[in-house]
Write a protein that holds these residues in place. Structure first.
Motif, PDB file in Angstrom:
ATOM      1  N   UNK A  45       0.857  -1.179   0.000  1.00 31.69           N
ATOM      2  CA  UNK A  45       0.000   0.000   0.000  1.00 31.69           C
ATOM      3  C   UNK A  45       0.897   1.235   0.000  1.00 31.69           C
ATOM      4  N   UNK A  46       0.346   2.338  -0.461  1.00 34.02           N
ATOM      5  CA  UNK A  46       1.058   3.607  -0.404  1.00 34.02           C
ATOM      6  C   UNK A  46       0.524   4.378   0.794  1.00 34.02           C
ATOM      7  N   UNK A  47       1.433   4.809   1.662  1.00 35.93           N
ATOM      8  CA  UNK A  47       1.039   5.566   2.844  1.00 35.93           C
ATOM      9  C   UNK A  47       0.541   6.946   2.425  1.00 35.93           C
ATOM     10  N   UNK A  48      -0.389   7.490   3.202  1.00 38.53           N
ATOM     11  CA  UNK A  48      -0.888   8.840   2.952  1.00 38.53           C
ATOM     12  C   UNK A  48       0.107   9.846   3.512  1.00 38.53           C
ATOM     13  N   UNK A  49       0.404  10.876   2.738  1.00 37.51           N
ATOM     14  CA  UNK A  49       1.312  11.924   3.196  1.00 37.51           C
ATOM     15  C   UNK A  49       0.538  12.892   4.069  1.00 37.51           C
ATOM     16  N   UNK A  50       1.090  13.161   5.254  1.00 37.78           N
ATOM     17  CA  UNK A  50       0.456  14.069   6.200  1.00 37.78           C
ATOM     18  C   UNK A  50       1.176  15.406   6.227  1.00 37.78           C
ATOM     19  N   UNK A  51       1.403  15.918   7.403  1.00 41.53           N
ATOM     20  CA  UNK A  51       2.069  17.200   7.598  1.00 41.53           C
ATOM     21  C   UNK A  51       3.515  17.118   7.125  1.00 41.53           C
ATOM     22  N   UNK A  52       3.975  18.172   6.452  1.00 40.19           N
ATOM     23  CA  UNK A  52       5.386  18.215   6.044  1.00 40.19           C
ATOM     24  C   UNK A  52       5.867  19.632   5.832  1.00 40.19           C
ATOM     25  N   UNK A  53       7.190  19.766   5.848  1.00 41.29           N
ATOM     26  CA  UNK A  53       7.864  20.983   5.384  1.00 41.29           C
ATOM     27  C   UNK A  53       8.924  20.492   4.404  1.00 41.29           C
ATOM     28  N   UNK A  54       8.961  21.125   3.233  1.00 41.72           N
ATOM     29  CA  UNK A  54       9.826  20.640   2.160  1.00 41.72           C
ATOM     30  C   UNK A  54      10.482  21.830   1.467  1.00 41.72           C
ATOM     31  N   UNK A  55      11.810  21.838   1.437  1.00 39.74           N
ATOM     32  CA  UNK A  55      12.554  22.945   0.855  1.00 39.74           C
ATOM     33  C   UNK A  55      13.130  22.549  -0.495  1.00 39.74           C
ATOM     34  N   UNK A  56      12.907  23.396  -1.479  1.00 38.95           N
ATOM     35  CA  UNK A  56      13.463  23.211  -2.815  1.00 38.95           C
ATOM     36  C   UNK A  56      14.485  24.311  -3.033  1.00 38.95           C
ATOM     37  N   UNK A  57      15.721  23.909  -3.285  1.00 39.76           N
ATOM     38  CA  UNK A  57      16.800  24.874  -3.492  1.00 39.76           C
ATOM     39  C   UNK A  57      17.012  25.084  -4.977  1.00 39.76           C
ATOM     40  N   UNK A  58      17.229  26.322  -5.330  1.00 43.63           N
ATOM     41  CA  UNK A  58      17.540  26.685  -6.714  1.00 43.63           C
ATOM     42  C   UNK A  58      18.939  27.281  -6.725  1.00 43.63           C
ATOM     43  N   UNK A  59      19.404  27.723  -7.878  1.00 41.72           N
ATOM     44  CA  UNK A  59      20.755  28.245  -8.024  1.00 41.72           C
ATOM     45  C   UNK A  59      21.054  29.341  -7.009  1.00 41.72           C
TER      46      UNK A  59
END
Length: 152
Positions: A45-59
């Motif tokens: 099964x695929x777990x459900x994604x709950x609360x998160x903080x996610x950083x995407x870095x650019x140049x």
């Protein structure tokens, strides 16, 4: 601009970009947190994604996305459970390996930390419905996941 000069300029730009990536000056990450799949004897099964903080870095910049969710029991309310036997072993499979993983089990509004050994957790001996909360810490942030297990 002559075609030769354009090609040379393009080659120089690509070389600079490659050098920045290779030296670690630029970090390339995906925009979304990894997926967690939970497996047991050929079922998955695929777990459900709950609360998160996610950083995407650019140049030269980056951004962080914060997402909040309901509690784990509510999050998985409409999700199909993984049906297992008592004391079965479940395997946690992430798209990308987290730095740390914490696992808790929810049952009748009580939460209890669970041991994780080599990416596996053992379900209870008691029969019933259980909700698992998994918190993974990655280089880009922290993500919580929830999934249901029915022990019968």
């Amino acid at each position: 601009m002559k075609p030769v000069k354009k090609a040379l300029l393009l080659l120089v730009c690509l070389s600079i970009c490659y050098s920045l990536i290779a030296c670690g000056v630029v970090t390339i990450t995906t925009n979304e947190p990894p997926t967690l799949r939970v497996s047991h004897q050929g079922s998955e099964i695929t777990a459900d994604t709950g609360t998160y903080s996610w950083t995407v870095k650019k140049l030269l910049s980056g951004h962080t996305t914060f997402a909040d969710s309901v509690n784990p029991a509510e999050l998985v309310k409409k999700s199909a459970p993984l049906i297992v036997s008592p004391k079965s072993s479940l395997t946690l499979n992430f798209d990308r390996k987290p730095k740390t993983i914490e696992v808790s089990i929810w049952h009748k509004n009580n939460s209890e930390k669970q041991s994780l050994v080599n990416g596996k957790i053992e379900v209870p001996a008691a029969k019933g419905d259980f909700v698992y909360l998994v918190v993974g810490t990655f280089e880009q942030g922290t993500v919580s996941y929830a999934f249901k297990v029915t022990v019968n």
